[in-house]
Design a protein around this motif. Sequence first.
Motif, short mmCIF file in Angstrom:
data_model
loop_
_atom_site.label_atom_id
_atom_site.label_comp_id
_atom_site.label_asym_id
_atom_site.label_seq_id
_atom_site.Cartn_x
_atom_site.Cartn_y
_atom_site.Cartn_z
N GLY A 25 27.06 40.74 83.94
CA GLY A 25 27.57 41.77 84.83
C GLY A 25 27.12 43.17 84.52
O GLY A 25 27.68 44.13 85.07
N HIS A 26 26.09 43.32 83.67
CA HIS A 26 25.63 44.65 83.31
C HIS A 26 24.60 45.16 84.31
O HIS A 26 23.76 44.41 84.81
CB HIS A 26 25.02 44.64 81.91
N ASP A 27 24.67 46.43 84.61
CA ASP A 27 23.74 47.07 85.54
C ASP A 27 22.42 47.34 84.82
O ASP A 27 22.39 48.07 83.83
CB ASP A 27 24.35 48.36 86.07
N PHE B 238 14.30 47.27 75.72
CA PHE B 238 13.51 46.86 76.89
C PHE B 238 12.58 47.99 77.32
O PHE B 238 11.38 47.77 77.56
CB PHE B 238 14.45 46.49 78.05
N ASP B 239 13.11 49.19 77.41
CA ASP B 239 12.34 50.32 77.92
C ASP B 239 11.26 50.78 76.95
O ASP B 239 10.14 51.11 77.35
CB ASP B 239 13.27 51.50 78.23
N VAL C 171 24.91 47.06 74.82
CA VAL C 171 24.07 46.95 76.01
C VAL C 171 23.06 48.09 76.08
O VAL C 171 21.88 47.89 76.40
CB VAL C 171 24.93 46.92 77.29
N ALA C 172 23.50 49.28 75.74
CA ALA C 172 22.59 50.43 75.77
C ALA C 172 21.43 50.23 74.81
O ALA C 172 20.28 50.55 75.12
CB ALA C 172 23.36 51.70 75.43
N GLY C 173 21.73 49.67 73.64
CA GLY C 173 20.68 49.41 72.66
C GLY C 173 19.69 48.37 73.16
O GLY C 173 18.47 48.50 72.96
N ALA C 174 20.21 47.33 73.81
CA ALA C 174 19.33 46.28 74.34
C ALA C 174 18.43 46.83 75.43
O ALA C 174 17.23 46.54 75.48
CB ALA C 174 20.18 45.12 74.88
#
Length: 455
Positions: free
Chosen positions: A286-288, A257-258, A250-253
């Motif tokens: 459910g990811h923030d 994005f950023d 998720v952090a990589g995705a």
Amino acid sequence: MSKRDKRGNPVSYGSQEAIDALDRACDLLHAYQADPLAAADKIIAEHPDFALAYAFRAGAIATATDKAFDSELFKSLDVAEQLAPKANDRERQHIHAVRAWFDGDWERAIEIWGRVSIEHPRDLLALQYAHLGDFYLGYSHMLRDRVARVMSRWDNDVPGFGFVKGMYAFGLEEAGDYRQAEEQGREAVALNPQDGWAVHAVTHVMEMQGRSEEGAKYLSSSANAWAPNSMFAFHLWWHKALFLLEANDVAGALRLFDEDISAGGFGQALELLDGSALLWRLSLLGHDVGDRWKGLAKKWESRCEDGFYAFNDVNAMMSFVGTGNSRAQAQQLDALKRAAAGSGTKAMMSREIGVPACEGLVAFGRGDYAQAIASLMPLRAKANRFGGSHAQRDVFSWTLTEAAIRLGNRALAEALVAERLALKPESPINRAWKMRAGQLQSLPAGYRPLQDDAY
């Protein structure tokens, strides 16, 4: 005397220097490299009576599918039409196609460009515009067949053959011929590693086959060739983000994005689409996503009353649901309903897909999962009617699966998960959904299907 471009197509304009310059501008567009519009502007400044240059510029803007660019589109179209009497038949057909597109008859525009491609099979620009139109209208098999019509008239001795193979590869992938699609796509990339569309075709094959780890590596390893100066990089990075999401990175995705997907500042609808599509998937799981929805939704808000293209409108609605902006949700639905009341292909897209899809997303956002399912489930068989790729339209399956699980409808959840696992049996996301579905009771307590439930 009629002159020729580098592929042998007749050009009415008298300056070979200008024709050669337009060839170079077209090659930038074929590879989705920056900046074909700047190149066209330079040609037009030096050759203000070159009709095909204006038609090229107008077509490039038109196929960005963003009403915000209409004034620039019309500026070129208007001059092209004034110059049309001096143009040849091929060039006039290009101008007629852009006019049809500008007037909202995308279907006719595609047919005109398609006819040009039949009469001039090495008119790569007409083929590309028709190919993009087939994509935007969801004509999956025409993505393949329109290119197949002209393939025999191309070979390695014709400049740009790789671009044709790249388009053919994407058409084959959308038609489900993954083996040949990958073969054609890799051959196209070998001919021109900068060809973002060909890289895109290979990437889609990997997405459809669930080869997420391989797909992420493929994009990373090839990026040095296609990413610099690319106008398409944001979309390929979106694909890599999907691959990372499959691997639960998720952090990589979010980093993609950023740093990459939003790198263009979301200045056009095509960039906004990918931003919405990624954040929606992350949110479903459910990811923030922090405050990322806010900036995205703000850019969509300026377009929410356009009712321009249902595919855009549905992705815009994701951002309005993500931010809980009920005012923008209502405005978007009103615009879609106005568009749906019209006639033609775009009205059909709004009526049959756009309105119920947005109603389903709104229902999902307020926790009415039964209504979300009732709105979205009937769309599965006809979602191609509002354009995009199989990978993009998969968001409906994601949303339905999550809605069924949250509702507690085990039968539907397991059916939807089984459907997904049949295509991607090793997908960690699909397996996680299977586990959650298996923990449900057969039906939620007190559940009653809605009167118009279609599943």
